[in-house]
Design a protein around this motif. Structure first.
Motif, PDB file in Angstrom:
ATOM      1  N   SER A 251       0.831  -1.211   0.000  1.00  6.80           N
ATOM      2  CA  SER A 251       0.000   0.000   0.000  1.00  6.80           C
ATOM      3  C   SER A 251       0.859   1.253   0.000  1.00  6.80           C
ATOM      4  CB  SER A 251      -0.925  -0.004   1.224  1.00  6.80           C
ATOM      5  OG  SER A 251      -1.783  -1.122   1.217  1.00  6.80           O
ATOM      6  N   VAL A 252       1.960   1.236   0.741  1.00  7.44           N
ATOM      7  CA  VAL A 252       2.871   2.377   0.775  1.00  7.44           C
ATOM      8  C   VAL A 252       3.484   2.607  -0.600  1.00  7.44           C
ATOM      9  CG1 VAL A 252       5.022   3.266   1.748  1.00  7.44           C
ATOM     10  CG2 VAL A 252       3.382   2.100   3.226  1.00  7.44           C
ATOM     11  N   VAL A 253       3.866   1.531  -1.283  1.00  6.38           N
ATOM     12  CA  VAL A 253       4.469   1.656  -2.613  1.00  6.38           C
ATOM     13  C   VAL A 253       3.472   2.257  -3.603  1.00  6.38           C
ATOM     14  CG1 VAL A 253       5.484   0.402  -4.554  1.00  6.38           C
ATOM     15  CG2 VAL A 253       6.058  -0.247  -2.214  1.00  6.38           C
ATOM     16  N   VAL A 254       2.211   1.829  -3.532  1.00  5.27           N
ATOM     17  CA  VAL A 254       1.181   2.367  -4.418  1.00  5.27           C
ATOM     18  C   VAL A 254       1.009   3.875  -4.190  1.00  5.27           C
ATOM     19  CG1 VAL A 254      -1.282   2.345  -4.959  1.00  5.27           C
ATOM     20  CG2 VAL A 254      -0.059   0.192  -4.687  1.00  5.27           C
ATOM     21  N   VAL A 255       0.975   4.287  -2.925  1.00 11.49           N
ATOM     22  CA  VAL A 255       0.876   5.713  -2.608  1.00 11.49           C
ATOM     23  C   VAL A 255       2.102   6.453  -3.134  1.00 11.49           C
ATOM     24  CG1 VAL A 255       0.779   7.415  -0.751  1.00 11.49           C
ATOM     25  CG2 VAL A 255      -0.594   5.333  -0.599  1.00 11.49           C
ATOM     26  N   ASP A 256       3.286   5.862  -2.979  1.00 14.52           N
ATOM     27  CA  ASP A 256       4.516   6.465  -3.508  1.00 14.52           C
ATOM     28  C   ASP A 256       4.398   6.723  -5.006  1.00 14.52           C
ATOM     29  OD1 ASP A 256       6.046   6.702  -1.202  1.00 14.52           O
ATOM     30  OD2 ASP A 256       6.824   4.664  -1.347  1.00 14.52           O
ATOM     31  N   LEU A 257       3.871   5.747  -5.727  1.00 14.51           N
ATOM     32  CA  LEU A 257       3.735   5.891  -7.174  1.00 14.51           C
ATOM     33  C   LEU A 257       2.753   7.003  -7.535  1.00 14.51           C
ATOM     34  CD1 LEU A 257       4.234   4.992 -10.077  1.00 14.51           C
ATOM     35  CD2 LEU A 257       2.451   3.256  -9.770  1.00 14.51           C
ATOM     36  N   VAL A 258       1.619   7.047  -6.849  1.00 17.40           N
ATOM     37  CA  VAL A 258       0.607   8.069  -7.133  1.00 17.40           C
ATOM     38  C   VAL A 258       1.170   9.467  -6.887  1.00 17.40           C
ATOM     39  CG1 VAL A 258      -1.619   9.004  -6.421  1.00 17.40           C
ATOM     40  CG2 VAL A 258      -1.347   6.533  -6.687  1.00 17.40           C
ATOM     41  N   VAL A 259       1.852   9.644  -5.762  1.00 18.48           N
ATOM     42  CA  VAL A 259       2.427  10.956  -5.436  1.00 18.48           C
ATOM     43  C   VAL A 259       3.526  11.318  -6.427  1.00 18.48           C
ATOM     44  CG1 VAL A 259       3.702  12.261  -3.685  1.00 18.48           C
ATOM     45  CG2 VAL A 259       1.823  10.755  -2.998  1.00 18.48           C
ATOM     46  N   PHE A 260       4.316  10.336  -6.852  1.00 17.84           N
ATOM     47  CA  PHE A 260       5.355  10.589  -7.853  1.00 17.84           C
ATOM     48  C   PHE A 260       4.737  11.100  -9.156  1.00 17.84           C
ATOM     49  CE2 PHE A 260       7.712   8.876 -11.535  1.00 17.84           C
ATOM     50  CZ  PHE A 260       8.898   9.588 -11.383  1.00 17.84           C
ATOM     51  N   LEU A 261       3.649  10.479  -9.577  1.00 15.26           N
ATOM     52  CA  LEU A 261       2.968  10.914 -10.802  1.00 15.26           C
ATOM     53  C   LEU A 261       2.383  12.316 -10.643  1.00 15.26           C
ATOM     54  CD1 LEU A 261       1.157   7.596 -11.811  1.00 15.26           C
ATOM     55  CD2 LEU A 261       3.246   8.574 -12.792  1.00 15.26           C
ATOM     56  N   LEU A 262       1.878  12.625  -9.454  1.00 17.67           N
ATOM     57  CA  LEU A 262       1.367  13.972  -9.191  1.00 17.67           C
ATOM     58  C   LEU A 262       2.479  15.010  -9.307  1.00 17.67           C
ATOM     59  CD1 LEU A 262      -1.048  13.350  -6.177  1.00 17.67           C
ATOM     60  CD2 LEU A 262      -1.681  13.913  -8.526  1.00 17.67           C
ATOM     61  N   PHE A 263       3.637  14.707  -8.772  1.00 16.57           N
ATOM     62  CA  PHE A 263       4.775  15.633  -8.848  1.00 16.57           C
ATOM     63  C   PHE A 263       5.266  15.771 -10.287  1.00 16.57           C
ATOM     64  CE2 PHE A 263       4.630  15.822  -4.418  1.00 16.57           C
ATOM     65  CZ  PHE A 263       5.604  16.677  -3.914  1.00 16.57           C
ATOM     66  N   CYS A 264       5.181  14.684 -11.048  1.00 21.13           N
ATOM     67  CA  CYS A 264       5.530  14.774 -12.480  1.00 21.13           C
ATOM     68  C   CYS A 264       4.595  15.744 -13.188  1.00 21.13           C
ATOM     69  CB  CYS A 264       5.447  13.394 -13.127  1.00 21.13           C
ATOM     70  SG  CYS A 264       6.780  12.268 -12.660  1.00 21.13           S
ATOM     71  N   GLY A 265       3.302  15.717 -12.818  1.00 20.87           N
ATOM     72  CA  GLY A 265       2.342  16.660 -13.378  1.00 20.87           C
ATOM     73  C   GLY A 265       2.674  18.090 -13.004  1.00 20.87           C
ATOM     74  N   VAL A 266       3.070  18.296 -11.743  1.00 20.10           N
ATOM     75  CA  VAL A 266       3.469  19.634 -11.292  1.00 20.10           C
ATOM     76  C   VAL A 266       4.701  20.103 -12.055  1.00 20.10           C
ATOM     77  CG1 VAL A 266       4.322  20.967  -9.322  1.00 20.10           C
ATOM     78  CG2 VAL A 266       2.468  19.313  -8.996  1.00 20.10           C
ATOM     79  N   GLN A 267       5.630  19.201 -12.319  1.00 10.64           N
ATOM     80  CA  GLN A 267       6.836  19.547 -13.071  1.00 10.64           C
ATOM     81  C   GLN A 267       6.487  20.023 -14.483  1.00 10.64           C
ATOM     82  OE1 GLN A 267       9.358  16.271 -14.211  1.00 10.64           O
ATOM     83  NE2 GLN A 267      11.213  17.506 -14.064  1.00 10.64           N
ATOM     84  N   ARG A 268       5.545  19.356 -15.122  1.00 13.88           N
ATOM     85  CA  ARG A 268       5.140  19.764 -16.464  1.00 13.88           C
ATOM     86  C   ARG A 268       4.482  21.135 -16.458  1.00 13.88           C
ATOM     87  NH1 ARG A 268       2.705  14.559 -19.799  1.00 13.88           N
ATOM     88  NH2 ARG A 268       4.625  13.294 -19.729  1.00 13.88           N
ATOM     89  N   ILE A 269       3.678  21.379 -15.445  1.00 16.24           N
ATOM     90  CA  ILE A 269       3.040  22.692 -15.326  1.00 16.24           C
ATOM     91  C   ILE A 269       4.088  23.784 -15.144  1.00 16.24           C
ATOM     92  CG2 ILE A 269       1.518  24.115 -13.889  1.00 16.24           C
ATOM     93  CD1 ILE A 269      -0.075  21.568 -13.281  1.00 16.24           C
ATOM     94  N   GLN A 270       5.106  23.505 -14.309  1.00 12.11           N
ATOM     95  CA  GLN A 270       6.180  24.469 -14.091  1.00 12.11           C
ATOM     96  C   GLN A 270       6.932  24.771 -15.390  1.00 12.11           C
ATOM     97  OE1 GLN A 270       8.535  22.638 -10.983  1.00 12.11           O
ATOM     98  NE2 GLN A 270       7.552  23.850  -9.372  1.00 12.11           N
ATOM     99  N   CYS A 271       7.180  23.724 -16.171  1.00 13.08           N
ATOM    100  CA  CYS A 271       7.901  23.902 -17.436  1.00 13.08           C
ATOM    101  C   CYS A 271       7.089  24.772 -18.400  1.00 13.08           C
ATOM    102  CB  CYS A 271       8.207  22.552 -18.068  1.00 13.08           C
ATOM    103  SG  CYS A 271       9.407  21.565 -17.156  1.00 13.08           S
TER     104      CYS A 271
END
Length: 275
Positions: A251-271
């Motif tokens: 469950s922790v790994v799944v949450v890690d993946l979801v949050v990682f994808l969210l941060f990737c989205g934030v990175q694209r917005i910043q770019c």
């Protein structure tokens, strides 16, 4: 809300959350220099060594002293990995792969010969809710010591991470710093195996650092963000595990993946904003 209130009121849950948060914090802090040095899979290799040590302890009916047996064995393996990587033709990931597969094979053979009464899945995937009070206090004490070491040697670790040659030139003992990183990682891996198991423990080291690097660009900001993300993800994973009745480590790994994808989205917005 009543379900969550019941969850947080349980003694074994409070113990698990405290220990898990500290271990997640330690793993995230160490994960930043390890990922930047492209040595992040050391956690995976050392966890397999820890699995072999735990298997031997279980076979000898010494599960009560499993941590005391595993820590020196995994620390020794960390020294061996460091020595192999620096003084032979077997470098980095290859050295990790050799030791990891060998240790996993030895651990499984020991468990197989010891009998079927050993729960292999508990060693492979972990279950922090089963941690005992004595092991919890030991884990808390060791985790606190690890955090103190990281804070004390922060500047040296920063220097060695980004420019080892320059650090050596200005008098920093790079060999000692690398050894310190290896030892701290080894101890963190052993502590985290009860929580994540041998197969998932490396996620605590890799995911928070990679997640923080999506948005932040300095060593300090990445370190702070990785620490916060790691602890928050662990707590969310524990709640998810309880509510959905899923394995805690997974469950922790799944949450890690979801949050990682969210941060990737934030990175694209910043770019896009910068453009």
């Amino acid at each position: 809300m009543s379900v969550l209130a019941t969850f947080f009121s349980l003694d074994f849950v409070q113990r698990a959350l405290l220990v898990g948060s500290l271990i997640s914090l330690c793993a995230a802090l160490l994960g930043v220099p390890l990922v930047l040095k492209r040595y992040s899979m050391i956690g995976d290799g050392l966890s397999h060594v820890g699995f072999a040590a735990l298997a031997i302890a279980a076979a000898l009916n010494a599960t009560d002293a499993a941590l005391y047996i595993s820590i020196p064995v995994v620390v020794l393996a960390a020294f061996l990995l460091l020595r192999i990587s620096e003084s032979s033709h077997v470098k980095g990931d290859a050295a990790i792969g050799v030791i990891a597969t060998l240790a996993l094979a030895i651990g499984y053979i020991v468990m197989y010969r010891a009998g079927t009464n050993i729960d292999v899945s508990n060693y492979m995937f972990g279950n922090i809710f089963t941690i005992r009070t004595a092991d919890a206090w030991l884990s808390i004490g060791i985790a606190a010591a690890l955090l103190c070491c990281f804070v004390l040697f922060y500047r040296r670790l920063f220097a060695v991470t980004f420019d080892e040659t320059f650090s050596r030139a200005i008098g920093v003992k790079t060999g000692l710093c690398k050894t310190l990183i290896a030892v701290l990682t080894a101890v963190t891996v052993v502590l985290g195996m009860r929580m994540m198991g041998a197969l998932l423990i490396s996620s605590l080291i890799i995911f928070p650092a990679l997640t923080a690097m999506r948005v932040f660009g300095t060593f300090r900001s990445v370190t702070i963000c990785a620490a916060v993300v790691s602890v928050v993800n662990f707590l969310l994973g524990m709640v998810l595990s309880y509510v959905l009745e899923t394995p805690s480590g997974a469950s922790v790994v799944v949450v890690d993946l979801v949050v990682f994808l969210l941060f990737c989205g934030v990175q694209r917005i910043q770019c896009r904003v910068k453009k």
